[in-house]
Write a protein that holds these residues in place. Structure first.
Motif, PDB file in Angstrom:
ATOM      1  N   THR A 244       0.832  -1.202   0.000  1.00  0.00           N
ATOM      2  CA  THR A 244       0.000   0.000   0.000  1.00  0.00           C
ATOM      3  C   THR A 244       0.867   1.252   0.000  1.00  0.00           C
ATOM      4  OG1 THR A 244      -1.745  -1.126   1.243  1.00  0.00           O
ATOM      5  CG2 THR A 244      -1.784   1.281   1.242  1.00  0.00           C
ATOM      6  N   ALA A 269      -4.510  12.651  -5.168  1.00  0.00           N
ATOM      7  CA  ALA A 269      -5.806  12.003  -5.375  1.00  0.00           C
ATOM      8  C   ALA A 269      -5.760  11.071  -6.584  1.00  0.00           C
ATOM      9  CB  ALA A 269      -6.890  13.055  -5.548  1.00  0.00           C
ATOM     10  N   GLN A 270      -5.116  11.504  -7.644  1.00  0.00           N
ATOM     11  CA  GLN A 270      -5.033  10.690  -8.854  1.00  0.00           C
ATOM     12  C   GLN A 270      -4.149   9.465  -8.657  1.00  0.00           C
ATOM     13  OE1 GLN A 270      -3.676  13.461 -11.822  1.00  0.00           O
ATOM     14  NE2 GLN A 270      -5.564  14.667 -11.744  1.00  0.00           N
ATOM     15  N   SER A 271      -3.215   9.553  -7.717  1.00  0.00           N
ATOM     16  CA  SER A 271      -2.281   8.442  -7.496  1.00  0.00           C
ATOM     17  C   SER A 271      -2.942   7.245  -6.822  1.00  0.00           C
ATOM     18  CB  SER A 271      -1.114   8.913  -6.626  1.00  0.00           C
ATOM     19  OG  SER A 271      -1.507   9.031  -5.260  1.00  0.00           O
ATOM     20  N   LYS A 272      -4.086   7.472  -6.162  1.00  0.00           N
ATOM     21  CA  LYS A 272      -4.803   6.444  -5.405  1.00  0.00           C
ATOM     22  C   LYS A 272      -4.048   5.995  -4.153  1.00  0.00           C
ATOM     23  CE  LYS A 272      -7.910   6.449  -8.655  1.00  0.00           C
ATOM     24  NZ  LYS A 272      -9.207   7.145  -8.456  1.00  0.00           N
ATOM     25  N   ALA A 273      -2.973   6.691  -3.806  1.00  0.00           N
ATOM     26  CA  ALA A 273      -2.241   6.380  -2.575  1.00  0.00           C
ATOM     27  C   ALA A 273      -3.011   6.912  -1.374  1.00  0.00           C
ATOM     28  CB  ALA A 273      -0.842   7.002  -2.628  1.00  0.00           C
ATOM     29  N   ARG A 274      -2.760   6.328  -0.205  1.00  0.00           N
ATOM     30  CA  ARG A 274      -3.279   6.913   1.028  1.00  0.00           C
ATOM     31  C   ARG A 274      -2.481   8.183   1.317  1.00  0.00           C
ATOM     32  NH1 ARG A 274      -6.382   3.289   3.975  1.00  0.00           N
ATOM     33  NH2 ARG A 274      -7.245   5.204   4.859  1.00  0.00           N
ATOM     34  N   TRP A 275      -3.121   9.145   1.984  1.00  0.00           N
ATOM     35  CA  TRP A 275      -2.528  10.478   2.124  1.00  0.00           C
ATOM     36  C   TRP A 275      -2.526  10.890   3.593  1.00  0.00           C
ATOM     37  CZ3 TRP A 275      -5.012  15.448  -0.428  1.00  0.00           C
ATOM     38  CH2 TRP A 275      -4.202  16.558  -0.159  1.00  0.00           C
ATOM     39  N   ASP A 305      -6.191  11.032   4.489  1.00  0.00           N
ATOM     40  CA  ASP A 305      -7.055  11.186   3.321  1.00  0.00           C
ATOM     41  C   ASP A 305      -7.987  12.379   3.501  1.00  0.00           C
ATOM     42  OD1 ASP A 305      -5.885   8.897   2.217  1.00  0.00           O
ATOM     43  OD2 ASP A 305      -7.326   7.593   3.244  1.00  0.00           O
TER      44      ASP A 305
END
Length: 329
Positions: A244, A269-275, A305
């Motif tokens: 992840t 947001a576009q990366s789909k990574a957790r933030w 996120d």
């Protein structure tokens, strides 16, 4: 409002919201700047990004000025301006405060491992190794790395709310950072400059910094030189399969323009990574309303996120837990 007035406002805010109750010497210096028109005129010659109190005061101390002494500050700015200006232009406020990991840890706890941790503005990488520190919270919670107690012990006062049960260090299996000016944790100049950025009264932070640099130096942490436009995508492309990706940053986006912050948010947001973000109030938008700030101890917001989880001091030594969602499954 002219440039001098804006600088005076900046230093007044620093005195009131950051240094007050934490660093009497830097509070004194900041209040001296506010009322000294000659000093304000000199500072106005700097690029806007280089006028920040933390940078100017660290460079003054680097050049031998006595913290808290208004005459020493005035001499350092007016009497030795060219040397000070050269130092300011060559340096940046890459305050790499490992204690912020105490606030980030409960957010990382919400993310199932294994984790690939990526940090924007990583400096020397001291916030990229939260799994190599020990933690002692004021509620009695103690967390150690799986290998046992760390030489770096981070204390944090919980002023409100509850930490998650069975809080533990994250399962980080891959990590990397991105910075315009990566720092080498094993370099003596890096250590000296990061030490200069620590406020004069904060002896415990200096001791912790030294220990954290020792740990980081033994790990050879990857920190790429580059900006977000191309560097972040390159790091994400290297994340191992089945892991992840988590993008984090602390006290970093405040140095970007509002438009640049929006671009960063869109990229993440576009990366789909957790933030995971740890920034001053208002630096990024969050998805829930925050209680109003009452003191410097809650000027920063830790969010997962974009959902605010806690407020904190900028150095991570206090934490008010707002809401902790159940860990994702």
């Amino acid at each position: 409002m002219d440039v001098g007035d804006r600088i005076a406002e900046l230093y007044g805010q620093f005195a009131d919201q950051q240094a007050h109750g934490s660093s009497p010497s830097l509070e004194s210096w900041a209040r001296s700047v506010v009322v000294d028109h000659a000093v304000l005129s000199r500072l106005a010659e700097l690029p806007e990004a280089k006028r920040q109190p933390n940078l100017v005061f660290a460079c003054l101390r680097w050049n031998g000025a006595r913290p808290g002494d208004p005459d020493s500050l005035r001499d350092g700015i007016l009497g030795d301006w060219e040397r000070l200006r050269t130092t300011i232009m060559a340096r940046s406020t890459q305050t790499n405060e490992p204690a912020r990991c105490a606030v980030l840890l409960p957010l990382l706890h919400q993310i199932p491992g294994p984790i690939a941790l990526i940090e924007i503005g990583a400096a020397a990488g001291l916030c990229l190794i939260p799994d190599h520190y020990s933690y002692r919270y004021s509620d009695g919670t103690v967390v150690h790395p799986p290998a046992g107690p760390s030489p770096v012990v981070i204390g944090c006062e919980i002023t409100a709310g509850d930490l998650p049960l069975q809080l533990s260090t994250p399962d980080v299996v891959w990590r990397a950072g991105l910075d315009l000016n990566p720092l080498d944790a094993s370099d003596s100049d890096t250590a000296a400059w990061l030490t200069a950025l620590i406020w004069p009264e904060h002896d415990d932070r200096r001791d912790r910094l030294s220990a954290a640099l020792d740990v980081a130096a033994k790990m050879s942490i990857r920190i790429d030189r580059g900006d977000l436009r191309d560097g972040l995508g390159a790091l994400l492309a290297d994340v191992p399969a089945g892991v992840t990706p988590v993008i984090q940053h602390s006290a970093t986006l405040a140095y970007l323009s509002p438009e640049e912050r929006s671009q960063v948010a869109a990229m993440i947001a576009q990366s789909k990574a957790r933030w995971i973000s740890f920034e001053g109030r208002g630096v990024i938008s969050v998805t829930a309303q925050l209680p109003e700030s009452s003191c410097p101890a809650d000027l920063f917001v830790a969010a997962l996120d974009r959902r605010p989880i806690a407020t904190s001091s900028g150095h991570g030594d206090t934490m008010a837990v707002l809401d902790l969602p159940s860990p994702s499954t």
